[in-house]
Design an enzyme around this catalytic site. Structure first.
Site, PDB file in Angstrom:
ATOM      1  N   THR A  31     -12.917   6.145   8.862  1.00 20.01           N
ATOM      2  CA  THR A  31     -14.220   5.475   8.766  1.00 20.01           C
ATOM      3  C   THR A  31     -15.037   6.000   7.593  1.00 20.01           C
ATOM      4  O   THR A  31     -15.837   5.262   7.002  1.00 20.01           O
ATOM      5  CB  THR A  31     -15.025   5.659  10.072  1.00 20.01           C
ATOM      6  OG1 THR A  31     -14.945   7.057  10.444  1.00 20.01           O
ATOM      7  CG2 THR A  31     -14.463   4.802  11.191  1.00 20.01           C
ATOM      8  N   ASN A  33     -13.600   7.058   4.739  1.00 19.79           N
ATOM      9  CA  ASN A  33     -12.975   6.443   3.560  1.00 19.79           C
ATOM     10  C   ASN A  33     -13.511   5.021   3.364  1.00 19.79           C
ATOM     11  O   ASN A  33     -13.819   4.601   2.244  1.00 19.79           O
ATOM     12  CB  ASN A  33     -11.449   6.368   3.715  1.00 19.79           C
ATOM     13  CG  ASN A  33     -10.822   7.726   3.963  1.00 19.79           C
ATOM     14  OD1 ASN A  33     -11.434   8.753   3.737  1.00 19.79           O
ATOM     15  ND2 ASN A  33      -9.586   7.725   4.448  1.00 19.79           N
ATOM     16  N   TYR A  88      -7.236  19.050   8.556  1.00 18.13           N
ATOM     17  CA  TYR A  88      -5.803  18.738   8.523  1.00 18.13           C
ATOM     18  C   TYR A  88      -5.197  19.147   7.194  1.00 18.13           C
ATOM     19  O   TYR A  88      -5.891  19.278   6.192  1.00 18.13           O
ATOM     20  CB  TYR A  88      -5.534  17.262   8.835  1.00 18.13           C
ATOM     21  CG  TYR A  88      -5.930  16.275   7.762  1.00 18.13           C
ATOM     22  CD1 TYR A  88      -7.250  15.903   7.579  1.00 18.13           C
ATOM     23  CD2 TYR A  88      -4.950  15.681   6.963  1.00 18.13           C
ATOM     24  CE1 TYR A  88      -7.598  14.980   6.608  1.00 18.13           C
ATOM     25  CE2 TYR A  88      -5.294  14.744   5.991  1.00 18.13           C
ATOM     26  CZ  TYR A  88      -6.629  14.409   5.822  1.00 18.13           C
ATOM     27  OH  TYR A  88      -6.976  13.492   4.869  1.00 18.13           O
ATOM     28  N   GLY A 227       0.224  -5.166   5.319  1.00 17.89           N
ATOM     29  CA  GLY A 227       0.787  -4.436   4.182  1.00 17.89           C
ATOM     30  C   GLY A 227       1.012  -5.314   2.971  1.00 17.89           C
ATOM     31  O   GLY A 227       0.134  -6.074   2.567  1.00 17.89           O
ATOM     32  N   ASP A 259      -8.128   1.473   4.845  1.00 20.23           N
ATOM     33  CA  ASP A 259      -9.549   1.857   4.819  1.00 20.23           C
ATOM     34  C   ASP A 259     -10.235   1.281   3.579  1.00 20.23           C
ATOM     35  O   ASP A 259     -11.368   0.797   3.652  1.00 20.23           O
ATOM     36  CB  ASP A 259      -9.695   3.388   4.786  1.00 20.23           C
ATOM     37  CG  ASP A 259      -8.940   4.076   5.904  1.00 20.23           C
ATOM     38  OD1 ASP A 259      -8.720   3.442   6.961  1.00 20.23           O
ATOM     39  OD2 ASP A 259      -8.559   5.248   5.725  1.00 20.23           O
TER      40      ASP A 259
HETATM   41  P1  ADP Z   1      -3.051  -0.005   7.075  1.00 21.90           P
HETATM   42  O1  ADP Z   1      -3.042   1.004   5.938  1.00 21.90           O
HETATM   43  O2  ADP Z   1      -4.338  -0.018   7.829  1.00 21.90           O
HETATM   44  O3  ADP Z   1      -1.832   0.036   7.936  1.00 21.90           O
HETATM   45  P2  ADP Z   1      -1.900  -2.175   5.585  1.00 21.90           P
HETATM   46  O4  ADP Z   1      -0.660  -1.355   5.404  1.00 21.90           O
HETATM   47  O5  ADP Z   1      -1.748  -3.519   6.145  1.00 21.90           O
HETATM   48  O6  ADP Z   1      -3.043  -1.434   6.380  1.00 21.90           O
HETATM   49  O7  ADP Z   1      -2.554  -2.278   4.141  1.00 21.90           O
HETATM   50  C1  ADP Z   1      -3.867  -2.720   3.930  1.00 21.90           C
HETATM   51  C2  ADP Z   1      -3.926  -3.523   2.655  1.00 21.90           C
HETATM   52  O8  ADP Z   1      -3.434  -2.729   1.573  1.00 21.90           O
HETATM   53  C3  ADP Z   1      -3.037  -4.742   2.675  1.00 21.90           C
HETATM   54  O9  ADP Z   1      -3.712  -5.839   3.239  1.00 21.90           O
HETATM   55  C4  ADP Z   1      -2.743  -4.948   1.198  1.00 21.90           C
HETATM   56  O10 ADP Z   1      -3.822  -5.592   0.563  1.00 21.90           O
HETATM   57  C5  ADP Z   1      -2.675  -3.514   0.684  1.00 21.90           C
HETATM   58  N1  ADP Z   1      -1.283  -3.028   0.669  1.00 21.90           N
HETATM   59  C6  ADP Z   1      -0.671  -2.224   1.566  1.00 21.90           C
HETATM   60  N2  ADP Z   1       0.613  -1.972   1.194  1.00 21.90           N
HETATM   61  C7  ADP Z   1       0.818  -2.656   0.045  1.00 21.90           C
HETATM   62  C8  ADP Z   1       1.924  -2.807  -0.868  1.00 21.90           C
HETATM   63  N3  ADP Z   1       3.094  -2.215  -0.654  1.00 21.90           N
HETATM   64  N4  ADP Z   1       1.738  -3.587  -1.960  1.00 21.90           N
HETATM   65  C9  ADP Z   1       0.558  -4.191  -2.221  1.00 21.90           C
HETATM   66  N5  ADP Z   1      -0.521  -4.084  -1.406  1.00 21.90           N
HETATM   67  C10 ADP Z   1      -0.405  -3.330  -0.294  1.00 21.90           C
END
Ligand code: ADP
Length: 304
Positions: A31, A33, A88, A227, A259
């Site tokens: 939160t 970040n 951490y 992601g 974040d």
């Molecule tokens: P969290 O970190 O909360 O698990 P995500 O992995 O879904 O969330 O990532 C959040 C955002 O970061 C995604 O919606 C995307 O915009 C970006 N992102 C994450 N991984 C990638 C990647 N490998 N390539 C490009 N963008 C990414």
């Protein structure tokens, strides 16, 4: 239009392995970040405040000074004699990161133990962000105090944003975790979950199923992050739509991708951007963040 964003949760001291066996100190937490990234991109007539708790020791003072230096209002941070911030350590071995935590007695666990303090902080905010980690660190009574306050804010028409950020290790019981996260969602008007977590812990068979589950709880708007596959938006009164991720040439460090997405997305949404404009902007910022080391990347590295 001016406003105040309030992010509620835990910021920890971060120790990261550096050269020669040295440790580099930083400060991070989901939160916090998100507040950092919101502050980078909100106009100056918006204030960004952090609601948490720290101790009265030197490291607590240093953490507050760090937050202030980043432009975050630390007014809503409680100071509790005899407590210290959680800590951490990031271990790096053959390019793989692992973490050790010392947070079970952190000051932040008491952030919602003073209902008057919490009420003042929430009443002063227009936009409120909290997460599943915020709920995981609180006592059951404190979860109730916090959620009651957030339900009031939601009923008053404020945007209350919840990222479930599911961390099973922080919960002693999977059933209680799901129940509490569900109660958290009910108190929110905008949900920002990560699809892989929702599949693992709630068994959702599709992004549409995740959206339907949260909408059924009375959540108006949902942004499902997936992601590199981008995000799906389901805003009240609009069709479901997809916004792609921004391709990243080299993934350096995915810490804080979600974040930074949250902070950047909200900064655009509350200043008049449409959900899809906000998501496209946030995807660019998150891509920049994962192309650099660390949770808190300098603005100059993110916008050319
Ligand atoms: P969290 O970190 O909360 O698990 P995500 O992995 O879904 O969330 O990532 C959040 C955002 O970061 C995604 O919606 C995307 O915009 C970006 N992102 C994450 N991984 C990638 C990647 N490998 N390539 C490009 N963008 C990414």
């Amino acid at each position: 239009m001016a406003g105040t964003m309030l992010s509620i949760g835990e910021c920890m001291v971060e120790l990261m392995q550096a050269e020669g066996g040295l440790l580099r100190k930083g400060y991070a937490g989901d939160t916090f970040n998100a507040a950092y990234y919101a502050r980078l991109f909100l106009p100056s007539d918006w204030s960004v405040a952090y609601c948490s708790a720290v101790g009265t020791d030197t490291v607590s003072d240093e953490m507050l000074a760090f937050m202030a230096e980043k432009g975050i209002d630390t007014g809503p941070v409680r100071k509790i004699e005899g407590r210290t911030p959680g800590l951490y350590m990031i271990h790096l071995k053959d390019g793989e990161r692992s973490f050790s935590y010392w947070r079970s007695a952190s000051a932040a666990r008491l952030l919602a133990d003073d209902p008057d303090h919490l009420r003042r902080a929430v009443e002063g905010a227009d936009l409120i962000l909290f997460s599943g980690i915020t709920l995981a660190i609180l006592s059951r009574d404190a979860v109730e105090t916090l959620l009651a306050e957030l339900r009031r804010a939601k009923a008053a028409g404020k945007r209350v944003v919840f990222d479930p950020n599911i961390r099973p290790r922080l919960w002693d019981d999977a059933e209680r975790m799901r129940r509490t996260l569900t109660e958290g969602a009910r108190a929110a008007s905008l949900l920002m979950p990560s699809f892989d977590d929702e599949v693992t812990h709630f068994g959702d068979s599709s992004i549409t199923a995740t959206i339907a589950r949260y909408k059924a709880l009375g959540v108006a708007d949902v942004v499902v992050k997936d992601g590199e596959k981008g995000v799906t938006l389901a805003f009240e009164g609009s069709e479901e739509s997809h916004v792609p991720a921004t391709p990243v040439a080299r993934v350096v460090d995915t810490t804080s991708a979600g974040d930074s997405f949250n902070g950047a997305f909200l900064s655009r949404l509350v200043t008049g951007g449409s959900p899809s404009e906000a998501a496209a902007f946030a995807a660019r910022i998150a891509a920049g963040v994962i192309g650099h080391h660390g949770a808190l990347v300098d603005k100059a590295k993110l916008v050319g």
